[in-house]
Design an enzyme around this catalytic site. Structure first.
Site, PDB file in Angstrom:
ATOM      1  N   CYS A 167      -4.276  -1.172  -2.102  1.00  0.00           N
ATOM      2  CA  CYS A 167      -4.371   0.288  -2.237  1.00  0.00           C
ATOM      3  C   CYS A 167      -5.276   0.582  -3.433  1.00  0.00           C
ATOM      4  O   CYS A 167      -4.978   0.168  -4.549  1.00  0.00           O
ATOM      5  CB  CYS A 167      -2.970   0.850  -2.474  1.00  0.00           C
ATOM      6  SG  CYS A 167      -2.949   2.624  -2.800  1.00  0.00           S
TER       7      CYS A 167
ATOM      8  N   HIS B  82      -7.018   2.913   3.959  1.00  0.00           N
ATOM      9  CA  HIS B  82      -6.747   3.559   5.249  1.00  0.00           C
ATOM     10  C   HIS B  82      -8.026   3.745   6.072  1.00  0.00           C
ATOM     11  O   HIS B  82      -7.966   3.822   7.295  1.00  0.00           O
ATOM     12  CB  HIS B  82      -6.106   4.935   5.030  1.00  0.00           C
ATOM     13  CG  HIS B  82      -4.642   4.903   4.690  1.00  0.00           C
ATOM     14  ND1 HIS B  82      -4.171   4.486   3.474  1.00  0.00           N
ATOM     15  CD2 HIS B  82      -3.546   5.246   5.422  1.00  0.00           C
ATOM     16  CE1 HIS B  82      -2.842   4.579   3.465  1.00  0.00           C
ATOM     17  NE2 HIS B  82      -2.444   5.039   4.635  1.00  0.00           N
TER      18      HIS B  82
ATOM     19  N   ASP C 132       0.874  -1.181   0.000  1.00  0.00           N
ATOM     20  CA  ASP C 132       0.000   0.000   0.000  1.00  0.00           C
ATOM     21  C   ASP C 132       0.907   1.225   0.000  1.00  0.00           C
ATOM     22  O   ASP C 132       2.113   1.119   0.235  1.00  0.00           O
ATOM     23  CB  ASP C 132      -0.880  -0.018   1.266  1.00  0.00           C
ATOM     24  CG  ASP C 132      -1.756   1.225   1.380  1.00  0.00           C
ATOM     25  OD1 ASP C 132      -2.335   1.648   0.357  1.00  0.00           O
ATOM     26  OD2 ASP C 132      -1.851   1.807   2.476  1.00  0.00           O
TER      27      ASP C 132
HETATM   28  N1  DGL Z   1      -4.630   3.298   1.061  1.00  0.00           N
HETATM   29  C1  DGL Z   1      -4.573   4.025  -0.174  1.00  0.00           C
HETATM   30  C2  DGL Z   1      -5.820   3.739  -1.014  1.00  0.00           C
HETATM   31  O1  DGL Z   1      -6.488   2.754  -0.779  1.00  0.00           O
HETATM   32  C3  DGL Z   1      -4.300   5.487   0.080  1.00  0.00           C
HETATM   33  C4  DGL Z   1      -3.792   6.181  -1.120  1.00  0.00           C
HETATM   34  C5  DGL Z   1      -2.979   7.406  -0.845  1.00  0.00           C
HETATM   35  O2  DGL Z   1      -1.907   7.271  -0.257  1.00  0.00           O
HETATM   36  O3  DGL Z   1      -3.403   8.491  -1.257  1.00  0.00           O
HETATM   37  O4  DGL Z   1      -6.137   4.447  -1.922  1.00  0.00           O
END
Ligand code: DGL
Length: 289
Positions: A95, A207, A32
């Protein structure tokens, strides 16, 4: 001049050159932009207790949301190469933002199974009584083809409200899951959706499940909060099963963590979100673009 490849890349090339097929005993690689993917790791651990899991937090480059597509794609490639160098038999792109930007490139480039995120619009559309659902995600995910496709598929039956949530990833990266600033942001993003009668909220960023208790408090008990992580873990099990790559181990699997940020910083937040006492290694330097 002869180019010297970094040690980890030579290892990747050796693995590739041997053209060996991964075996069931090898670990699963998960990554991620930071610690958000731990919400997916949690479900994978529940679904696949005997697998060894490798987790890369690209916290040195988080949030991905405000980075260029080129950089996110380069990071995704470099991390998958690193994980293959660590003998990963399959990859989970934990992610949504990296999925939207890079999953096609990753699948074209690497032959191992790659499981990626998809915002849970389908279950939300099946659940809603009001006919209105909200999707909370990063700006980049909101603007992605993935969301456009989901809108095309389900938008005729339900009203889909898209809500970009700048700042939330940073709050989770800082381990602030319930402070005043986090609450202000969540109220700003969630209350307008409730005012428009949304009765299901899709967590479109890995997140956000760590913020679910606060989202629940603000949204109230009648609103469904839908996280796709468990479905992703089941999909991973299906993919490994059909490739005959499910581990045969009968003992508990282990986790190993790397971060591209200072390991001490990431260690404290991973310890908070995962479990205390874990070790976090520094991700070897990899080209960013
Ligand atoms: N956990 C990431 C997602 O699912 C966050 C992305 C980011 O760092 O902007 O999109």
């Amino acid at each position: 001049m002869r180019r010297r490849w970094p040690h980890w890349l030579r290892k990747v090339q050796n693995v590739r050159n041997k053209s060996s097929f991964p075996t069931a005993a090898q670990p699963i690689g998960i990554f991620d932009s930071g610690v958000g993917g731990l919400s997916v790791l949690r479900e994978i651990r529940r679904e696949l207790p005997h697998e060894n899991l490798l987790y890369v937090a690209d916290s040195g480059h988080a949030p991905y949301g405000d980075k260029s597509a080129k950089l996110i794609e380069a990071r995704a490639i470099a991390i998958v190469e690193f994980l293959i160098g660590q003998h990963a038999k399959a990859i989970v792109v934990a992610c949504n933002t990296a999925t939207g930007v890079a999953v096609q490139t990753l699948r074209a480039r690497f032959s191992l199974p790659i499981v990626a995120m998809e915002p849970a619009v389908k279950p939300a559309a099946a659940y809603t009584q009001s006919g209105v659902i909200g999707v909370l995600a990063t700006s980049r995910t909101i603007a992605s083809d993935n969301i456009a496709r989901l809108r095309e598929r389900f938008g005729a039956d339900v009203k889909i409200l898209l809500q970009a949530c700048p700042g939330l990833v940073e709050q989770v990266e800082a381990g602030d899951l319930s402070g005043a600033q986090t609450r202000v942001l969540i109220e700003r993003y969630v209350l307008p959706l409730l005012e428009q009668q949304a009765d299901a909220l899709v967590l479109g960023c890995t997140h956000y499940p760590f913020l679910a208790p606060l989202i629940r408090e603000i949204a109230g008990p009648a609103v469904a909060i839908i996280d796709p992580a468990a479905a992703i873990a089941r999909e991973l099990r299906r993919r490994l099963t059909s490739a005959a790559m499910l581990s045969h181990a009968t003992t508990a699997g282990a986790e190993q963590f790397w971060s591209s940020a200072a390991p001490d910083t990431t260690r404290s937040v991973i310890a908070q979100l995962w479990q205390p006492g874990i070790d976090v290694l520094h991700l070897p330097h990899a080209p960013a673009a």
